[in-house]
Design a protein around this motif. Structure first.
Motif, mmCIF file in Angstrom:
data_model
loop_
_atom_site.group_PDB
_atom_site.id
_atom_site.type_symbol
_atom_site.label_atom_id
_atom_site.label_comp_id
_atom_site.label_asym_id
_atom_site.label_seq_id
_atom_site.Cartn_x
_atom_site.Cartn_y
_atom_site.Cartn_z
ATOM 1 N N ASN A 163 -8.088 -0.564 8.390
ATOM 2 C CA ASN A 163 -6.678 -0.316 8.106
ATOM 3 C C ASN A 163 -6.049 -1.571 7.502
ATOM 4 N N ALA A 164 -5.381 -1.423 6.361
ATOM 5 C CA ALA A 164 -4.835 -2.576 5.658
ATOM 6 C C ALA A 164 -3.692 -3.232 6.426
ATOM 7 N N SER A 188 -8.875 -4.211 1.600
ATOM 8 C CA SER A 188 -9.136 -4.051 3.036
ATOM 9 C C SER A 188 -10.495 -3.395 3.310
ATOM 10 N N ASN A 197 -14.510 0.419 6.387
ATOM 11 C CA ASN A 197 -13.153 0.678 5.945
ATOM 12 C C ASN A 197 -12.221 0.273 7.087
ATOM 13 N N GLY A 251 -4.161 -1.806 0.702
ATOM 14 C CA GLY A 251 -4.990 -0.635 0.932
ATOM 15 C C GLY A 251 -5.046 0.183 -0.328
ATOM 16 N N GLY A 269 0.818 -1.206 0.000
ATOM 17 C CA GLY A 269 0.000 0.000 0.000
ATOM 18 C C GLY A 269 0.849 1.252 0.000
#
Length: 315
Positions: free
Chosen positions: A189-190, A176, A187, A72, A40
């Protein structure tokens, strides 16, 4: 007919052979094992570099590794917000995500970023499968904070789809996005998602491809770049106040994965060409390794192929 002095003007590249030979013991450690790679940030912004990263992941697959990619797409989301004149607001480093914004986030991550990575990977063969964390309920979350809207806190990981894809020799590419306990989407956090997934599937390693050279004790002092650190040292750093906001979820995810049995976590600069291969397959590496392989490198934490089993019989 072609003569050697035409095909190999500078002679046989001996150093290349030395590097390939150096990779053998590291390959023996990871062949047949599952590796979670988080991708990401700025490391994804250059299409040519992203294509190289996808090619490196395919190479690892060919060499017997089972990669699982989690991504992400914060910069792509920022551009989409700007295009649709949506405000960009962060609280404690997390993006405020309204219901309308969540629709846009989902569209960008699953319809744009995910498919770009799938396309780049499948340029080398039909092995990349793009999925979202909502598919088969891979990632389940609840609201993290009412102030943040549709930002999720992960509550569980459902592994069957990931395991099925890996067993069938595909490479899962996971966006993610989480399915909510309330039925909506969140949503997430990746970095955090990658840590949870690595722990849930019993991965051998987790690797974070970021845009810095690794973890610094005193960023940006280059002399404070950490090559290796123990789990205890990582836990102490998470409890301290020296980490940048972007590094906190990465190191926290490293700790979570290691606590769950993952043998090592790596934080490396994904903007460096072939960083993934250099970190995994050379003696010197190039990023920060958390945990280490001294006590865990011989653990058979995931199924190995019949050939790989022969490699570890005499350990």
């Amino acid at each position: 007919m072609k003569y050697a002095n035409e095909a190999r003007a500078e002679g046989v590249p001996v150093r290349t052979g030395e590097i390939l030979y150096e990779a053998m013991p590291w390959l023996k450690q990871v062949t047949g094992k599952t590796i979670v790679i988080k991708y990401g940030g700025s490391a994804m912004e250059n299409p040519e570099l992203a294509a190289e990263v996808m090619a490196d992941i395919v190479l690892l697959k060919i060499l017997g590794v089972n990669p699982v990619l989690v991504h992400g797409g914060g910069k792509a989301i920022n551009r989409a917000f700007s295009n649709f004149n949506l405000p960009v607001e962060f609280i404690d480093g997390q993006r405020v995500t309204t219901d309308d914004a969540m629709d846009l986030v989902r569209m960008v991550l699953t319809g744009e970023v995910n498919q770009q990575l799938v396309e780049a990977m499948n340029a080398h063969g039909n092995m990349g499968v793009g999925v979202s964390g909502t598919d088969a309920g891979i990632i389940v979350a609840e609201q993290a904070d009412p102030r943040l809207g549709r930002v999720g806190k992960i509550t569980r990981i459902n592994t069957p789809l990931i395991e099925d894809l890996v067993a069938d020799d595909y490479i899962p590419i996971i966006a993610s996005i989480a399915i909510g306990e309330d039925g909506g989407c969140y949503n997430v956090n990746a970095d955090v998602a990658a840590g949870y997934i690595a722990a849930a599937i019993g991965a051998h390693k987790i690797i974070f491809l970021t845009d810095v050279d690794g973890l610094y004790e005193n960023y940006p002092d280059p002399d404070s770049l950490i090559a290796e650190m123990s789990l205890g040292e990582a836990e102490a750093m998470v409890r301290g106040d020296k980490l940048s906001s972007g590094m906190i979820p990465k190191l926290t995810s490293c700790v979570r994965a290691l606590d769950s049995g993952v043998s090592a976590a790596h934080i490396i600069n994904g903007t460096v060409p072939h960083a993934l291969l250099l970190e995994m397959l050379t003696d010197s590496g190039m990023g920060t390794m958390v945990g280490g392989l001294a006590s865990a490198q011989f653990l058979n934490v995931s199924p190995v192929s019949k050939f790989a089993a022969k490699l570890i019989e005499n350990r």
